[in-house]
Design a protein around this motif. Structure first.
Motif, PDB file in Angstrom:
ATOM      1  N   SER A 179       0.821  -1.221   0.000  1.00 29.38           N
ATOM      2  CA  SER A 179       0.000   0.000   0.000  1.00 29.38           C
ATOM      3  C   SER A 179       0.852   1.267   0.000  1.00 29.38           C
ATOM      4  O   SER A 179       0.341   2.366  -0.248  1.00 29.38           O
ATOM      5  CB  SER A 179      -0.928   0.013   1.221  1.00 29.38           C
ATOM      6  N   ALA A 180       2.165   1.139   0.264  1.00 22.62           N
ATOM      7  CA  ALA A 180       3.046   2.310   0.282  1.00 22.62           C
ATOM      8  C   ALA A 180       3.099   3.010  -1.065  1.00 22.62           C
ATOM      9  O   ALA A 180       3.414   4.198  -1.139  1.00 22.62           O
ATOM     10  CB  ALA A 180       4.462   1.895   0.696  1.00 22.62           C
ATOM     11  N   ALA A 181       2.790   2.277  -2.140  1.00 23.17           N
ATOM     12  CA  ALA A 181       2.875   2.863  -3.484  1.00 23.17           C
ATOM     13  C   ALA A 181       1.644   3.667  -3.856  1.00 23.17           C
ATOM     14  O   ALA A 181       1.626   4.325  -4.902  1.00 23.17           O
ATOM     15  CB  ALA A 181       3.095   1.758  -4.515  1.00 23.17           C
ATOM     16  N   TRP A 186       7.127   8.903  -5.610  1.00 17.40           N
ATOM     17  CA  TRP A 186       8.409   8.214  -5.613  1.00 17.40           C
ATOM     18  C   TRP A 186       8.371   7.089  -4.586  1.00 17.40           C
ATOM     19  O   TRP A 186       7.589   7.115  -3.642  1.00 17.40           O
ATOM     20  CB  TRP A 186       9.564   9.175  -5.327  1.00 17.40           C
ATOM     21  N   LEU A 187       9.181   6.076  -4.800  1.00 16.63           N
ATOM     22  CA  LEU A 187       9.072   4.865  -3.991  1.00 16.63           C
ATOM     23  C   LEU A 187      10.441   4.220  -3.830  1.00 16.63           C
ATOM     24  O   LEU A 187      11.268   4.240  -4.746  1.00 16.63           O
ATOM     25  CB  LEU A 187       8.122   3.882  -4.686  1.00 16.63           C
ATOM     26  N   LEU A 188      10.658   3.649  -2.660  1.00 17.83           N
ATOM     27  CA  LEU A 188      11.856   2.858  -2.386  1.00 17.83           C
ATOM     28  C   LEU A 188      11.452   1.393  -2.323  1.00 17.83           C
ATOM     29  O   LEU A 188      10.474   1.037  -1.665  1.00 17.83           O
ATOM     30  CB  LEU A 188      12.467   3.301  -1.046  1.00 17.83           C
ATOM     31  N   LEU A 222       3.189  -5.394 -10.208  1.00 20.11           N
ATOM     32  CA  LEU A 222       4.089  -4.288  -9.879  1.00 20.11           C
ATOM     33  C   LEU A 222       3.795  -3.083 -10.769  1.00 20.11           C
ATOM     34  O   LEU A 222       3.832  -1.938 -10.307  1.00 20.11           O
ATOM     35  CB  LEU A 222       5.542  -4.744 -10.052  1.00 20.11           C
ATOM     36  N   GLU A 223       3.479  -3.342 -12.028  1.00 19.96           N
ATOM     37  CA  GLU A 223       3.133  -2.252 -12.945  1.00 19.96           C
ATOM     38  C   GLU A 223       1.881  -1.520 -12.470  1.00 19.96           C
ATOM     39  O   GLU A 223       1.822  -0.280 -12.478  1.00 19.96           O
ATOM     40  CB  GLU A 223       2.915  -2.806 -14.351  1.00 19.96           C
ATOM     41  N   ILE A 224       0.885  -2.264 -12.039  1.00 20.09           N
ATOM     42  CA  ILE A 224      -0.363  -1.653 -11.567  1.00 20.09           C
ATOM     43  C   ILE A 224      -0.123  -0.835 -10.297  1.00 20.09           C
ATOM     44  O   ILE A 224      -0.581   0.303 -10.172  1.00 20.09           O
ATOM     45  CB  ILE A 224      -1.427  -2.735 -11.321  1.00 20.09           C
ATOM     46  N   LEU A 225       0.622  -1.401  -9.358  1.00 15.80           N
ATOM     47  CA  LEU A 225       0.866  -0.717  -8.082  1.00 15.80           C
ATOM     48  C   LEU A 225       1.642   0.582  -8.267  1.00 15.80           C
ATOM     49  O   LEU A 225       1.436   1.547  -7.524  1.00 15.80           O
ATOM     50  CB  LEU A 225       1.633  -1.639  -7.134  1.00 15.80           C
ATOM     51  N   THR A 226       2.552   0.605  -9.238  1.00 14.22           N
ATOM     52  CA  THR A 226       3.419   1.782  -9.410  1.00 14.22           C
ATOM     53  C   THR A 226       2.927   2.700 -10.522  1.00 14.22           C
ATOM     54  O   THR A 226       3.691   3.520 -11.020  1.00 14.22           O
ATOM     55  CB  THR A 226       4.860   1.333  -9.718  1.00 14.22           C
ATOM     56  N   ARG A 227       1.670   2.568 -10.890  1.00 12.63           N
ATOM     57  CA  ARG A 227       1.138   3.352 -12.009  1.00 12.63           C
ATOM     58  C   ARG A 227       1.312   4.853 -11.796  1.00 12.63           C
ATOM     59  O   ARG A 227       1.601   5.600 -12.731  1.00 12.63           O
ATOM     60  CB  ARG A 227      -0.336   3.003 -12.216  1.00 12.63           C
ATOM     61  N   LYS A 228       1.134   5.331 -10.565  1.00  8.90           N
ATOM     62  CA  LYS A 228       1.236   6.766 -10.283  1.00  8.90           C
ATOM     63  C   LYS A 228       2.628   7.181  -9.805  1.00  8.90           C
ATOM     64  O   LYS A 228       2.873   8.363  -9.553  1.00  8.90           O
ATOM     65  CB  LYS A 228       0.203   7.167  -9.231  1.00  8.90           C
ATOM     66  N   VAL A 229       3.531   6.222  -9.682  1.00  8.25           N
ATOM     67  CA  VAL A 229       4.876   6.497  -9.187  1.00  8.25           C
ATOM     68  C   VAL A 229       5.785   6.857 -10.356  1.00  8.25           C
ATOM     69  O   VAL A 229       5.848   6.117 -11.343  1.00  8.25           O
ATOM     70  CB  VAL A 229       5.441   5.273  -8.431  1.00  8.25           C
ATOM     71  N   GLN A 230       6.493   7.969 -10.236  1.00 11.50           N
ATOM     72  CA  GLN A 230       7.368   8.408 -11.317  1.00 11.50           C
ATOM     73  C   GLN A 230       8.819   7.986 -11.123  1.00 11.50           C
ATOM     74  O   GLN A 230       9.500   7.638 -12.078  1.00 11.50           O
ATOM     75  CB  GLN A 230       7.308   9.950 -11.435  1.00 11.50           C
ATOM     76  N   ARG A 231       9.282   8.009  -9.869  1.00 14.65           N
ATOM     77  CA  ARG A 231      10.697   7.722  -9.586  1.00 14.65           C
ATOM     78  C   ARG A 231      10.786   6.582  -8.575  1.00 14.65           C
ATOM     79  O   ARG A 231      10.137   6.619  -7.519  1.00 14.65           O
ATOM     80  CB  ARG A 231      11.405   8.970  -9.046  1.00 14.65           C
ATOM     81  N   ILE A 232      11.593   5.582  -8.887  1.00 14.61           N
ATOM     82  CA  ILE A 232      11.704   4.394  -8.032  1.00 14.61           C
ATOM     83  C   ILE A 232      13.172   4.117  -7.737  1.00 14.61           C
ATOM     84  O   ILE A 232      13.999   4.035  -8.651  1.00 14.61           O
ATOM     85  CB  ILE A 232      11.065   3.163  -8.715  1.00 14.61           C
ATOM     86  N   TYR A 233      13.484   3.982  -6.456  1.00 12.03           N
ATOM     87  CA  TYR A 233      14.827   3.627  -6.007  1.00 12.03           C
ATOM     88  C   TYR A 233      14.832   2.138  -5.627  1.00 12.03           C
ATOM     89  O   TYR A 233      13.988   1.699  -4.843  1.00 12.03           O
ATOM     90  CB  TYR A 233      15.235   4.455  -4.792  1.00 12.03           C
ATOM     91  N   LEU A 234      15.780   1.398  -6.156  1.00 11.75           N
ATOM     92  CA  LEU A 234      15.939  -0.014  -5.819  1.00 11.75           C
ATOM     93  C   LEU A 234      17.154  -0.156  -4.922  1.00 11.75           C
ATOM     94  O   LEU A 234      18.270   0.246  -5.303  1.00 11.75           O
ATOM     95  CB  LEU A 234      16.112  -0.856  -7.079  1.00 11.75           C
ATOM     96  N   CYS A 235      16.957  -0.701  -3.726  1.00 15.66           N
ATOM     97  CA  CYS A 235      18.060  -0.818  -2.767  1.00 15.66           C
ATOM     98  C   CYS A 235      18.068  -2.224  -2.190  1.00 15.66           C
ATOM     99  O   CYS A 235      17.445  -2.497  -1.156  1.00 15.66           O
ATOM    100  CB  CYS A 235      17.912   0.225  -1.660  1.00 15.66           C
ATOM    101  N   ASN A 236      18.765  -3.131  -2.853  1.00 17.40           N
ATOM    102  CA  ASN A 236      18.908  -4.496  -2.358  1.00 17.40           C
ATOM    103  C   ASN A 236      20.177  -4.624  -1.524  1.00 17.40           C
ATOM    104  O   ASN A 236      20.974  -3.679  -1.421  1.00 17.40           O
ATOM    105  CB  ASN A 236      18.938  -5.479  -3.523  1.00 17.40           C
ATOM    106  N   LYS A 260       9.537   4.568 -16.223  1.00 14.24           N
ATOM    107  CA  LYS A 260       9.823   5.094 -14.894  1.00 14.24           C
ATOM    108  C   LYS A 260      11.275   5.595 -14.818  1.00 14.24           C
ATOM    109  O   LYS A 260      12.153   5.109 -15.532  1.00 14.24           O
ATOM    110  CB  LYS A 260       9.632   4.009 -13.826  1.00 14.24           C
ATOM    111  N   GLU A 261      11.504   6.558 -13.943  1.00 12.89           N
ATOM    112  CA  GLU A 261      12.874   6.946 -13.611  1.00 12.89           C
ATOM    113  C   GLU A 261      13.351   5.969 -12.527  1.00 12.89           C
ATOM    114  O   GLU A 261      12.911   6.045 -11.381  1.00 12.89           O
ATOM    115  CB  GLU A 261      12.935   8.377 -13.097  1.00 12.89           C
ATOM    116  N   VAL A 262      14.211   5.061 -12.901  1.00 10.90           N
ATOM    117  CA  VAL A 262      14.656   4.004 -11.995  1.00 10.90           C
ATOM    118  C   VAL A 262      16.099   4.263 -11.588  1.00 10.90           C
ATOM    119  O   VAL A 262      16.968   4.460 -12.449  1.00 10.90           O
ATOM    120  CB  VAL A 262      14.553   2.614 -12.659  1.00 10.90           C
TER     121      VAL A 262
END
Length: 393
Positions: A179-181, A186-188, A222-236, A260-262
């Motif tokens: 639900s955070a998205a 923007w999303l981490l 994942l595509e549906i959840l991030t539909r409104k998200v423009q910038r995504i940070y991936l931190c593994n 997306k800006e990844v």
């Protein structure tokens, strides 16, 4: 819907039965989550050790020491503890039948008895609209010894030939804190559940697949959840074998393809340190240091060209850049040209003529993507083909 005179889609008897079964399963999971959370008292929280691997000699860190999680965060997400005994069974069987309890995956049939699936573990519920829909359990110093308890994490089983008693409505395709998205641009995305909790505690909107990578079948969700998200940070996790990085790159390629800006956040790791995860980093470094990592994180395509040596033989460069050029060809021409001129050109010291040559290559790749697809149709005699035009034509 009834007040607005909107007709609801009809449901078959089988679908209505599954709806009711899902409701009962989630009701039991939600009650179990509350029960587990009640078992994680402040006293137990302060004494409980978190086990990594098979090392039983080194004193195990507590929840606070290992992940820096506060009591407020544990309360917010209803993190709990599963007792080793039959306390949960006794609590839930007051209102639910044996068959209903088995459908949740919380219990395993052993003869005529039910044994708890989680025993001596921290339990992390996955929440959706205020209801628990799934759970994972983390090994602790109170987890019993045994073959079935060796895994660091255990997730609820789903229906299959080995677990025919589990409801088909119980699914393991949920993301933790998905639900955070919903309300952010923007999303981490972290790797583990505790990474997600630590990031959320620090004020960053974060979700996680609770593993190193999203499955291919999870990409549409994942595509549906991030539909409104423009910038995504991936931190593994940052680790020697780079499993986390490889997982992040797979996800980055998919999200980049969606426009997306990844950005890839690489946690610094000392040479003698085997692994650093997000929760540990946030607990051991000033918050400003992580914010700087976010600001400096390269985009997916920047990272791709950074992996090519700047001094590479220019004869080999076209082959090395092939995957990057294909990605650029799928973007709008202005963005692609700017990246080629201001990122690729300076890194590899390209002349204006060489840049123009690569731009022409991108144009050819773009045309190749839009070429009509020719397919063989069974109704035609052998050798004849029907031309199928793409939507652009």
């Amino acid at each position: 819907a009834e007040r607005a005179n909107i007709p609801l889609p009809s449901r078959s008897p089988e679908e209505r039965q599954l709806d009711e079964e899902r409701r009962i399963v989630e009701e039991i999971l939600t009650e179990a989550a509350r029960f587990f959370h009640g078992c994680l008292t402040p006293e137990l929280e302060a004494a409980l050790g978190i086990v990594d691997g098979s090392d039983t000699q080194t004193p195990a860190p507590t929840i606070s020491q290992k992940w820096g999680l506060t009591r407020q965060t544990l309360d917010d997400f209803q993190v709990g503890f599963a007792p080793v005994g039959s306390e949960l069974l006794g609590h839930l069987s007051k209102l639910h039948s044996k068959e209903e309890l088995l459908k949740t995956g919380l219990f395993v049939p052993v003869g005529d008895d039910l044994k708890p699936f989680f025993a001596g573990r921290l339990v992390f519920p996955y929440w959706r609209y205020g209801r628990a829909v799934y759970m994972a359990g983390r090994k602790t110093t109170l987890t019993p010894m045994g073959e079935w308890e060796e895994a660091k994490y255990k997730k609820l089983p789903v229906w299959n030939e080995r677990h025919p008693y589990v409801s088909r409505t119980l699914r393991n395709d949920w993301f933790f804190n998905e639900s955070a998205a919903a309300q952010t641009d923007w999303l981490l995305i972290g790797e583990g559940i505790t990474d997600c909790l630590a990031a959320t505690q620090a004020g960053f909107p974060c979700l996680t697949p609770a593993t190193t990578r999203f499955r291919r079948e999870d990409f549409p969700k994942l595509e549906i959840l991030t539909r409104k998200v423009q910038r995504i940070y991936l931190c593994n996790d940052s680790e020697e074998h780079q499993a986390g990085l490889q997982g992040a790159l797979e996800t980055a390629e998919f999200l980049d393809g969606l426009g997306k800006e990844v950005r890839l956040v690489i946690l610094p790791r000392l040479a003698e340190t085997e692994k650093v995860d997000l929760a540990e980093f946030l607990g051991q470094h000033p918050m400003e240091e992580f914010r700087q990592l976010l600001e400096q994180a390269p985009t997916f395509l920047d990272y791709k060209i950074q992996q090519i040596p700047a001094e590479i033989d220019k004869v080999k460069l076209p082959s090395a850049l092939q995957s990057v050029l294909k990605k650029l060809a799928a973007k709008d021409p202005a963005t692609a040209t700017a990246f080629l001129k201001w990122r690729i050109g300076p890194r590899f010291n390209l002349t204006a003529r060489e840049v123009a040559s690569y731009e022409r290559t991108m144009g050819l790749l773009r045309k190749e993507e839009k070429k009509p697809v020719e397919v063989q149709t069974p109704a035609q005699p052998p050798g004849k083909q029907e031309k199928v035009m793409t939507p652009e034509e």
